[in-house]
Design a protein around this motif. Structure first.
Motif, PDB file in Angstrom:
ATOM      1  N   ALA A  16      -8.667 -22.760   7.593  1.00  0.00           N
ATOM      2  CA  ALA A  16      -7.969 -23.135   6.364  1.00  0.00           C
ATOM      3  C   ALA A  16      -6.473 -23.282   6.603  1.00  0.00           C
ATOM      4  O   ALA A  16      -5.832 -24.188   6.064  1.00  0.00           O
ATOM      5  CB  ALA A  16      -8.236 -22.086   5.279  1.00  0.00           C
ATOM      6  N   PHE A  17      -5.927 -22.398   7.437  1.00  0.00           N
ATOM      7  CA  PHE A  17      -4.496 -22.475   7.751  1.00  0.00           C
ATOM      8  C   PHE A  17      -4.166 -23.757   8.503  1.00  0.00           C
ATOM      9  O   PHE A  17      -3.195 -24.450   8.176  1.00  0.00           O
ATOM     10  CB  PHE A  17      -4.085 -21.260   8.579  1.00  0.00           C
ATOM     11  CG  PHE A  17      -2.671 -21.344   9.108  1.00  0.00           C
ATOM     12  CD1 PHE A  17      -1.597 -21.106   8.270  1.00  0.00           C
ATOM     13  CD2 PHE A  17      -2.427 -21.679  10.423  1.00  0.00           C
ATOM     14  CE1 PHE A  17      -0.291 -21.182   8.749  1.00  0.00           C
ATOM     15  CE2 PHE A  17      -1.137 -21.762  10.914  1.00  0.00           C
ATOM     16  CZ  PHE A  17      -0.069 -21.514  10.071  1.00  0.00           C
ATOM     17  N   VAL A  18      -4.958 -24.086   9.523  1.00  0.00           N
ATOM     18  CA  VAL A  18      -4.717 -25.298  10.310  1.00  0.00           C
ATOM     19  C   VAL A  18      -4.852 -26.539   9.430  1.00  0.00           C
ATOM     20  O   VAL A  18      -4.040 -27.472   9.527  1.00  0.00           O
ATOM     21  CB  VAL A  18      -5.685 -25.363  11.505  1.00  0.00           C
ATOM     22  CG1 VAL A  18      -5.587 -26.721  12.205  1.00  0.00           C
ATOM     23  CG2 VAL A  18      -5.390 -24.240  12.489  1.00  0.00           C
ATOM     24  N   ASP A  19      -5.858 -26.557   8.563  1.00  0.00           N
ATOM     25  CA  ASP A  19      -6.034 -27.698   7.659  1.00  0.00           C
ATOM     26  C   ASP A  19      -4.797 -27.889   6.786  1.00  0.00           C
ATOM     27  O   ASP A  19      -4.303 -29.005   6.621  1.00  0.00           O
ATOM     28  CB  ASP A  19      -7.265 -27.488   6.771  1.00  0.00           C
ATOM     29  CG  ASP A  19      -8.563 -27.700   7.521  1.00  0.00           C
ATOM     30  OD1 ASP A  19      -8.534 -28.265   8.634  1.00  0.00           O
ATOM     31  OD2 ASP A  19      -9.624 -27.291   7.007  1.00  0.00           O
TER      32      ASP A  19
ATOM     33  N   ARG B  17     -20.980 -10.552  12.027  1.00  0.00           N
ATOM     34  CA  ARG B  17     -20.856 -11.976  12.367  1.00  0.00           C
ATOM     35  C   ARG B  17     -20.439 -12.777  11.140  1.00  0.00           C
ATOM     36  O   ARG B  17     -19.591 -13.659  11.216  1.00  0.00           O
ATOM     37  CB  ARG B  17     -22.187 -12.498  12.903  1.00  0.00           C
ATOM     38  CG  ARG B  17     -22.161 -13.973  13.314  1.00  0.00           C
ATOM     39  CD  ARG B  17     -23.499 -14.392  13.913  1.00  0.00           C
ATOM     40  NE  ARG B  17     -23.480 -15.769  14.344  1.00  0.00           N
ATOM     41  CZ  ARG B  17     -23.682 -16.801  13.528  1.00  0.00           C
ATOM     42  NH1 ARG B  17     -23.901 -16.595  12.233  1.00  0.00           N
ATOM     43  NH2 ARG B  17     -23.646 -18.044  14.001  1.00  0.00           N
ATOM     44  N   ASP B  18     -21.019 -12.480   9.984  1.00  0.00           N
ATOM     45  CA  ASP B  18     -20.655 -13.197   8.760  1.00  0.00           C
ATOM     46  C   ASP B  18     -19.200 -12.944   8.388  1.00  0.00           C
ATOM     47  O   ASP B  18     -18.505 -13.828   7.889  1.00  0.00           O
ATOM     48  CB  ASP B  18     -21.571 -12.763   7.610  1.00  0.00           C
ATOM     49  CG  ASP B  18     -22.992 -13.268   7.791  1.00  0.00           C
ATOM     50  OD1 ASP B  18     -23.191 -14.176   8.629  1.00  0.00           O
ATOM     51  OD2 ASP B  18     -23.910 -12.738   7.120  1.00  0.00           O
ATOM     52  N   GLY B  19     -18.736 -11.711   8.655  1.00  0.00           N
ATOM     53  CA  GLY B  19     -17.347 -11.399   8.350  1.00  0.00           C
ATOM     54  C   GLY B  19     -16.388 -12.163   9.234  1.00  0.00           C
ATOM     55  O   GLY B  19     -15.260 -12.458   8.836  1.00  0.00           O
ATOM     56  N   LEU B  20     -16.815 -12.502  10.443  1.00  0.00           N
ATOM     57  CA  LEU B  20     -15.959 -13.241  11.376  1.00  0.00           C
ATOM     58  C   LEU B  20     -16.002 -14.732  11.125  1.00  0.00           C
ATOM     59  O   LEU B  20     -14.973 -15.403  11.126  1.00  0.00           O
ATOM     60  CB  LEU B  20     -16.381 -12.935  12.816  1.00  0.00           C
ATOM     61  CG  LEU B  20     -15.599 -13.645  13.926  1.00  0.00           C
ATOM     62  CD1 LEU B  20     -14.145 -13.190  13.912  1.00  0.00           C
ATOM     63  CD2 LEU B  20     -16.232 -13.380  15.285  1.00  0.00           C
ATOM     64  N   LEU B  21     -17.224 -15.269  10.901  1.00  0.00           N
ATOM     65  CA  LEU B  21     -17.397 -16.717  10.823  1.00  0.00           C
ATOM     66  C   LEU B  21     -17.504 -17.255   9.404  1.00  0.00           C
ATOM     67  O   LEU B  21     -17.435 -18.458   9.185  1.00  0.00           O
ATOM     68  CB  LEU B  21     -18.660 -17.125  11.597  1.00  0.00           C
ATOM     69  CG  LEU B  21     -18.685 -16.767  13.087  1.00  0.00           C
ATOM     70  CD1 LEU B  21     -20.012 -17.207  13.707  1.00  0.00           C
ATOM     71  CD2 LEU B  21     -17.531 -17.407  13.819  1.00  0.00           C
ATOM     72  N   GLY B  22     -17.709 -16.392   8.432  1.00  0.00           N
ATOM     73  CA  GLY B  22     -17.869 -16.847   7.058  1.00  0.00           C
ATOM     74  C   GLY B  22     -16.591 -17.415   6.486  1.00  0.00           C
ATOM     75  O   GLY B  22     -15.516 -17.331   7.091  1.00  0.00           O
ATOM     76  N   PRO B  23     -16.686 -18.001   5.265  1.00  0.00           N
ATOM     77  CA  PRO B  23     -15.519 -18.630   4.641  1.00  0.00           C
ATOM     78  C   PRO B  23     -14.325 -17.690   4.513  1.00  0.00           C
ATOM     79  O   PRO B  23     -13.182 -18.123   4.594  1.00  0.00           O
ATOM     80  CB  PRO B  23     -16.056 -19.057   3.265  1.00  0.00           C
ATOM     81  CG  PRO B  23     -17.538 -19.195   3.466  1.00  0.00           C
ATOM     82  CD  PRO B  23     -17.908 -18.140   4.467  1.00  0.00           C
ATOM     83  N   GLY B  24     -14.594 -16.406   4.299  1.00  0.00           N
ATOM     84  CA  GLY B  24     -13.504 -15.461   4.169  1.00  0.00           C
ATOM     85  C   GLY B  24     -13.189 -14.710   5.435  1.00  0.00           C
ATOM     86  O   GLY B  24     -12.343 -13.810   5.432  1.00  0.00           O
ATOM     87  N   GLY B  25     -13.880 -15.063   6.538  1.00  0.00           N
ATOM     88  CA  GLY B  25     -13.677 -14.384   7.800  1.00  0.00           C
ATOM     89  C   GLY B  25     -12.495 -14.923   8.562  1.00  0.00           C
ATOM     90  O   GLY B  25     -11.790 -15.836   8.108  1.00  0.00           O
ATOM     91  N   LEU B  26     -12.286 -14.375   9.762  1.00  0.00           N
ATOM     92  CA  LEU B  26     -11.124 -14.742  10.564  1.00  0.00           C
ATOM     93  C   LEU B  26     -11.123 -16.224  10.919  1.00  0.00           C
ATOM     94  O   LEU B  26     -10.110 -16.909  10.759  1.00  0.00           O
ATOM     95  CB  LEU B  26     -11.100 -13.894  11.842  1.00  0.00           C
ATOM     96  CG  LEU B  26      -9.981 -14.216  12.846  1.00  0.00           C
ATOM     97  CD1 LEU B  26      -8.623 -14.005  12.201  1.00  0.00           C
ATOM     98  CD2 LEU B  26     -10.136 -13.376  14.102  1.00  0.00           C
ATOM     99  N   VAL B  27     -12.271 -16.708  11.387  1.00  0.00           N
ATOM    100  CA  VAL B  27     -12.355 -18.120  11.771  1.00  0.00           C
ATOM    101  C   VAL B  27     -12.119 -19.024  10.566  1.00  0.00           C
ATOM    102  O   VAL B  27     -11.417 -20.041  10.649  1.00  0.00           O
ATOM    103  CB  VAL B  27     -13.712 -18.426  12.425  1.00  0.00           C
ATOM    104  CG1 VAL B  27     -13.853 -19.922  12.701  1.00  0.00           C
ATOM    105  CG2 VAL B  27     -13.878 -17.637  13.720  1.00  0.00           C
TER     106      VAL B  27
END
Length: 251
Positions: free
Chosen positions: A21-24, A6-16
């Motif tokens: 960051a890309f959208v921003d 879960r951390d890998g998905l939602l964390g700062p370096g994860g997919l989300v």
């Protein structure tokens, strides 16, 4: 207890976090620039944009009314592109623009434009599967596709690319700059969608509104037309080649 997955998905370096960051960087935080114009320059731009918008919309409607397979379709659509391009450059200075990167630097937004265009393409391809199974919606789109079916697909692709570039020069370049800053994103999107009304294809107008909103947001961030051009070409050429395949499965 921490969940590594879960951390890998939602964390700062994860997919989300990467997507956020890309959208921003690509759509939300404008790059600082000074494109201020004098009152005389702005007045000139607005007059040229108004005349060009009317002429271009009428020419586009006439071009799309040409019977599929008629060789006049190619010069007619190139004529529309010429109207947009001449109007854009005659209105005043245009800018390529720059965008933020996730690392904090700046770029020409070419990769961002491609990724945004590809994302919009994916959404529209999924929607096309639905449209292909609804006769009242399928018919008008089939009429547009006939220009590619009865002519040379590669010539149609070249014409599509030229028109895409010209449209971005005019709508995200000249038109966007001619409007008040409070309304330039919404206004340029509405005018772009309105330019397709004479085509008689409601879904084309809907597509123009969606594409115009995306590329208008890019224009707001980058201050230029390069990112919007890349997004437009990625989406329009992708649709040109994908739609016939999608519609062939909906028979």
């Amino acid at each position: 207890m921490a969940d590594p997955q879960r951390d890998g998905l939602l964390g700062p370096g994860g997919l989300v976090g990467e997507v956020r960051a890309f959208v921003d960087a690509a759509l939300l935080h404008p790059v600082e620039r000074d494109h201020t114009e004098t009152t005389a320059q702005l007045r000139r731009r607005r007059i040229v944009v108004t005349v060009t918008a009317i002429a271009g919309a009428l020419a586009l409607g006439a071009a799309l009314a040409i019977r599929p397979g008629d060789p006049l379709f190619y010069p007619a659509t190139l004529g529309v592109a010429a109207i947009w391009a001449v109007g854009a450059f005659a209105s005043g200075r245009l800018h390529l623009g720059r965008a933020h990167t996730r690392s904090g630097g700046q770029s020409r937004a070419v990769l961002q434009g491609f990724l945004l265009g590809a994302a919009l393409l994916g959404i529209f391809v999924l929607g096309a599967f639905v449209v292909s199974r609804i006769p009242v919606l399928r018919g008008p789109v089939e009429g547009l596709l006939d220009h590619a079916r009865f002519g040379s697909l590669w010539i149609v692709a070249l014409v599509t690319a030229i028109n895409g570039i010209a449209e971005e020069l005019f709508f995200r370049g000249a038109t966007y700059a001619a409007l008040d800053r409070r309304w330039n994103l919404a206004g340029s999107t509405v005018l772009y969608a309105a330019s397709t009304l004479f085509s008689g294809v409601p879904l084309l107008t809907f597509a123009a509104a969606c594409l115009g909103l995306l590329t208008g947001a890019q224009r707001r961030v980058t201050g230029g037309v390069l990112g919007p051009i890349v997004s437009h070409l990625t989406w329009s050429l992708g649709m040109l080649f994908a739609l016939p395949l999608v519609f062939s499965t909906g028979v």
